[in-house]
Design an enzyme around this catalytic site. Structure first.
Site, short mmCIF file in Angstrom:
data_model
loop_
_atom_site.label_atom_id
_atom_site.label_comp_id
_atom_site.label_asym_id
_atom_site.label_seq_id
_atom_site.Cartn_x
_atom_site.Cartn_y
_atom_site.Cartn_z
N ASP A 7 0.91 -1.22 0.01
CA ASP A 7 -0.08 -0.23 0.18
C ASP A 7 0.85 1.45 0.06
O ASP A 7 1.35 1.70 1.11
CB ASP A 7 -0.92 -0.03 1.36
CG ASP A 7 -2.00 1.19 1.35
OD1 ASP A 7 -2.27 1.62 0.29
OD2 ASP A 7 -2.10 1.72 2.38
N GLU A 68 -1.49 -1.30 -4.81
CA GLU A 68 -2.45 -0.61 -4.97
C GLU A 68 -2.34 0.57 -6.11
O GLU A 68 -1.32 1.29 -6.14
CB GLU A 68 -2.92 0.37 -3.85
CG GLU A 68 -4.45 0.98 -3.91
CD GLU A 68 -5.01 1.46 -2.61
OE1 GLU A 68 -5.89 0.85 -2.13
OE2 GLU A 68 -4.52 2.44 -2.30
N ASP A 141 -2.37 1.02 7.24
CA ASP A 141 -1.52 0.72 5.94
C ASP A 141 -1.06 -0.55 5.80
O ASP A 141 -0.97 -1.26 4.68
CB ASP A 141 -0.36 1.78 5.64
CG ASP A 141 -0.86 3.13 5.96
OD1 ASP A 141 -0.78 4.03 5.10
OD2 ASP A 141 -0.84 3.60 7.07
#
Length: 190
Positions: A7, A68, A141
Site C-alpha cells: 500500500d 494499489e 496501511d
C-alpha cells in the site's frame, strides 16, 4: 506462492507478506510499515522506502507483488508524492525480477467483501478473520497491504492437481462476481 502486498504512501508504505497454498489456505508471514519523515528530503525518503522494501524482499523472497493503483486525490501534491513512491516501489520490484500486479481500491474491496463500497473497518475485519490474526493489523496501511496481497490470491488460477504450479493471470482489473469467492459471505456477516 509467496505474495508481497504493498500500500504505497510517502509517509507510510504498508507491506504484507502472505503464503498462499490455495484460494482458501493463505497464511500471513509478516506485515508492517515503512515510515518516512516529512522533514527529510524527498530523495532520501524514496531511498528509505527502497532500502526497507529490499530488506523485506530479501527476507521473504516473494514470487509476485501486488500494489494499489494510483487513484485521484483532491490534492495534487498527494498525487505526486504517491506517484513518486509507487515509482520507487515498481523499480525495486523490477530490479528483483518480481512480477508486479496493480489493483484499484474498488477491486480490492470487491475481491474481499463482494462489493466495492466496503468501509475501512469492514476490510480490516475481513483481513483479520481470513488470515486468522489475533487482532486487526496496525497501522491501517499494513492491513491495506495484506488486503492487496489477499486480493491477488483471488486472481490466481489454481491448478487443482498441483497447487505448487499455480499460474497467475490478471482479470481486466475489475473482478467479476462469479469469478471469485466472496470472502465476506464465507467468513461472517457484517
Amino acid at each position: 506462492m509467496i505474495i508481497l502486498g504493498i500500500d504505497p504512501g510517502l509517509s507510510l508504505t504498508g507491506w504484507g507478506v502472505v503464503e498462499a497454498f490455495s484460494r482458501d489456505k493463505v497464511n500471513p508471514l509478516q506485515y508492517g510499515c515503512i515510515k518516512t519523515m516529512p522533514s527529510v528530503p524527498l530523495i532520501q525518503r524514496l531511498q528509505t522506502i527502497n532500502t526497507k522494501l529490499q530488506s523485506v524482499i530479501d527476507k521473504y523472497k516473494p514470487e509476485v507483488a501486488s500494489i494499489e493503483e494510483l487513484f485521484f486525490f483532491k490534492a495534487t501534491k498527494s498525487i505526486a508524492a504517491v506517484g513518486q513512491t509507487r515509482g520507487a516501489i515498481i523499480l525495486t520490484a523490477s530490479l528483483n525480477k518480481i512480477p508486479l500486479f496493480e489493483y484499484n481500491p474498488k477491486s480490492v474491496k470487491t475481491a474481499l467483501t463482494g462489493y466495492g463500497s466496503a468501509d475501512k473497518y469492514q476490510m480490516q475485519r475481513i483481513v483479520k478473520t481470513f488470515l486468522r490474526l489475533k487482532e486487526i493489523p496496525k497501522p491501517d496501511d499494513a492491513a491495506d497491504a495484506l488486503a492487496i496481497a489477499v486480493c491477488h490470491v483471488n486472481t490466481i488460477n489454481w491448478n487443482a492437481n498441483n497447487n505448487n504450479n499455480a499460474s497467475v493471470f490478471l482479470k481486466n482489473k475489475v473482478f467479476k462476481e462469479s469469478a471469485k469467492p466472496n470472502l465476506l459471505k464465507k467468513l461472517f456477516s457484517l
